[in-house]
Design an enzyme around this catalytic site. Sequence first.
Site, PDB file in Angstrom:
ATOM      1  N   ARG A 149       0.741  -1.259  -0.002  1.00 15.13           N
ATOM      2  CA  ARG A 149      -0.031  -0.121  -0.079  1.00 15.13           C
ATOM      3  C   ARG A 149       0.828   1.175   0.152  1.00 15.13           C
ATOM      4  O   ARG A 149       2.159   1.124   0.437  1.00 15.13           O
ATOM      5  CB  ARG A 149      -0.816   0.058   1.053  1.00 15.13           C
ATOM      6  CG  ARG A 149      -1.753  -1.106   1.257  1.00 15.13           C
ATOM      7  CD  ARG A 149      -2.754  -1.071   2.560  1.00 15.13           C
ATOM      8  NE  ARG A 149      -3.602  -2.127   2.821  1.00 15.13           N
ATOM      9  CZ  ARG A 149      -3.206  -3.295   3.527  1.00 15.13           C
ATOM     10  NH1 ARG A 149      -2.121  -3.675   3.796  1.00 15.13           N
ATOM     11  NH2 ARG A 149      -4.246  -4.238   3.551  1.00 15.13           N
ATOM     12  N   LYS A 174      -2.067  -2.052   7.223  1.00 14.94           N
ATOM     13  CA  LYS A 174      -3.551  -1.465   7.468  1.00 14.94           C
ATOM     14  C   LYS A 174      -3.975  -2.200   8.770  1.00 14.94           C
ATOM     15  O   LYS A 174      -3.669  -3.431   8.889  1.00 14.94           O
ATOM     16  CB  LYS A 174      -4.414  -2.004   6.511  1.00 14.94           C
ATOM     17  CG  LYS A 174      -5.789  -1.376   6.438  1.00 14.94           C
ATOM     18  CD  LYS A 174      -6.359  -1.460   5.175  1.00 14.94           C
ATOM     19  CE  LYS A 174      -7.870  -0.896   5.359  1.00 14.94           C
ATOM     20  NZ  LYS A 174      -8.644  -1.181   3.850  1.00 14.94           N
ATOM     21  N   HIS A 243      -2.008   2.484  -6.115  1.00 17.22           N
ATOM     22  CA  HIS A 243      -2.876   1.552  -5.908  1.00 17.22           C
ATOM     23  C   HIS A 243      -3.006   0.561  -7.212  1.00 17.22           C
ATOM     24  O   HIS A 243      -3.173  -0.680  -7.131  1.00 17.22           O
ATOM     25  CB  HIS A 243      -4.294   1.848  -5.497  1.00 17.22           C
ATOM     26  CG  HIS A 243      -4.887   1.054  -4.377  1.00 17.22           C
ATOM     27  ND1 HIS A 243      -4.266   0.783  -3.083  1.00 17.22           N
ATOM     28  CD2 HIS A 243      -5.900   0.238  -4.487  1.00 17.22           C
ATOM     29  CE1 HIS A 243      -4.784  -0.253  -2.485  1.00 17.22           C
ATOM     30  NE2 HIS A 243      -6.083  -0.336  -3.390  1.00 17.22           N
ATOM     31  N   ARG A 246      -0.230  -1.926  -6.883  1.00 13.77           N
ATOM     32  CA  ARG A 246      -0.709  -2.860  -6.100  1.00 13.77           C
ATOM     33  C   ARG A 246      -1.498  -3.830  -6.652  1.00 13.77           C
ATOM     34  O   ARG A 246      -1.464  -5.225  -6.695  1.00 13.77           O
ATOM     35  CB  ARG A 246      -1.053  -2.341  -4.840  1.00 13.77           C
ATOM     36  CG  ARG A 246      -1.662  -3.417  -3.900  1.00 13.77           C
ATOM     37  CD  ARG A 246      -1.984  -2.536  -2.582  1.00 13.77           C
ATOM     38  NE  ARG A 246      -2.894  -3.243  -1.716  1.00 13.77           N
ATOM     39  CZ  ARG A 246      -2.525  -4.025  -0.798  1.00 13.77           C
ATOM     40  NH1 ARG A 246      -1.288  -4.547  -0.494  1.00 13.77           N
ATOM     41  NH2 ARG A 246      -3.517  -4.729   0.071  1.00 13.77           N
ATOM     42  N   HIS A 269      -4.145  -8.713   3.488  1.00 12.78           N
ATOM     43  CA  HIS A 269      -5.626  -8.822   3.599  1.00 12.78           C
ATOM     44  C   HIS A 269      -6.069  -9.618   4.814  1.00 12.78           C
ATOM     45  O   HIS A 269      -5.591 -10.977   4.973  1.00 12.78           O
ATOM     46  CB  HIS A 269      -6.523  -9.215   2.250  1.00 12.78           C
ATOM     47  CG  HIS A 269      -6.387  -8.283   1.242  1.00 12.78           C
ATOM     48  ND1 HIS A 269      -6.635  -8.678  -0.025  1.00 12.78           N
ATOM     49  CD2 HIS A 269      -6.226  -7.044   1.170  1.00 12.78           C
ATOM     50  CE1 HIS A 269      -6.519  -7.719  -0.674  1.00 12.78           C
ATOM     51  NE2 HIS A 269      -6.231  -6.618  -0.095  1.00 12.78           N
ATOM     52  N   TYR A 278      -9.810  -9.986  -7.229  1.00 10.78           N
ATOM     53  CA  TYR A 278      -8.658  -9.770  -8.220  1.00 10.78           C
ATOM     54  C   TYR A 278      -8.888 -10.987  -8.856  1.00 10.78           C
ATOM     55  O   TYR A 278      -8.239 -11.036 -10.155  1.00 10.78           O
ATOM     56  CB  TYR A 278      -7.324  -9.706  -7.717  1.00 10.78           C
ATOM     57  CG  TYR A 278      -7.108  -8.639  -6.749  1.00 10.78           C
ATOM     58  CD1 TYR A 278      -6.722  -7.607  -7.534  1.00 10.78           C
ATOM     59  CD2 TYR A 278      -7.084  -8.500  -5.494  1.00 10.78           C
ATOM     60  CE1 TYR A 278      -6.451  -6.266  -6.845  1.00 10.78           C
ATOM     61  CE2 TYR A 278      -6.575  -7.499  -4.579  1.00 10.78           C
ATOM     62  CZ  TYR A 278      -6.367  -6.324  -5.353  1.00 10.78           C
ATOM     63  OH  TYR A 278      -6.084  -5.126  -4.564  1.00 10.78           O
TER      64      TYR A 278
END
Length: 301
Positions: A149, A174, A243, A246, A269, A278
């Site tokens: 990120r 995150k 992004h 990414r 994640h 994805y």
Amino acid sequence: MSAELAEVTEAFLQSLAAQRLSEHTIKNYRRDLQQLLGFAGRESLTDWAVLSSKQLRKFIAENHRSGLSARSIHRQLSAIRSFYRYLVRQGLSEHNPAVAVQAPKTEKRLPSTLDVDQTNALLDATPEDTFVASRDRAIMELLYSSGLRVSELAALDLRDIDFAEQLVHVIAGKGGKGRIVPMGRQAINAIKHWLEMRDRRGFFSEQALFVSQQGRRLGVRSIQQRLSYWGKRLGISDKVHPHRLRHAFASHMLESSGDLRAVQELLGHADISTTQVYTHLDFQHLAKVYDAAHPRAKKRS
């Protein structure tokens, strides 16, 4: 259409104006409630208090069948819930029928990505002959190599790069969760070249990996602006931002490996359903694998 229903609706809209909501918001509320007024007329309603959840579901279903998007229906239901909260406060209704009504599920916005050729064109064409260009090349190589990120990349310190093990230690992930991800050869070479350029400026006291020409940590906004600059300069047709690199990392890894769980770990994640978005990006690849492998799908020669 009942004049009484319209009068109450207008009073609610006037109350929104008194709360200094934007004209755009009030315009949306007016449009949504005008549609509800039309439905109330078709249902022969003369009092908002008698509108039931069942009738409201019918109204939503009609709009959905007519082609109104799930996102618009969500907004419409939100307006109706607000309207009925007003009616309850005013003593004009004892219930809020919209509370028990759910809108259709909105489709997940699929992430836009760069294909392999676009990504290679962007990275290979970015020069390394100046302080800024060398830094920007290293930033892009690392974003694509490790799927970071932009906030994670901006927070990296020199100590977070392990050249010996070819790893990046992401400390500020995150949700405050750190992780360790591998770096590719091209990213390692680009970072080493950048550090040589940086050392020539004598920025030895700053611990941030990526710094400005003044020797201060490069922020998220600055990184976004630099990628946009290179995308435009190099003629990449779609807008380039962190992004998207990414996304490119995730989709290209999935296409090559098919290992969803591994890509989940690399991206950091918490929920695999976030990573599953994805999987659409390599659908053509999966379709080819299916056609070639499934006994009942193989084409006759």
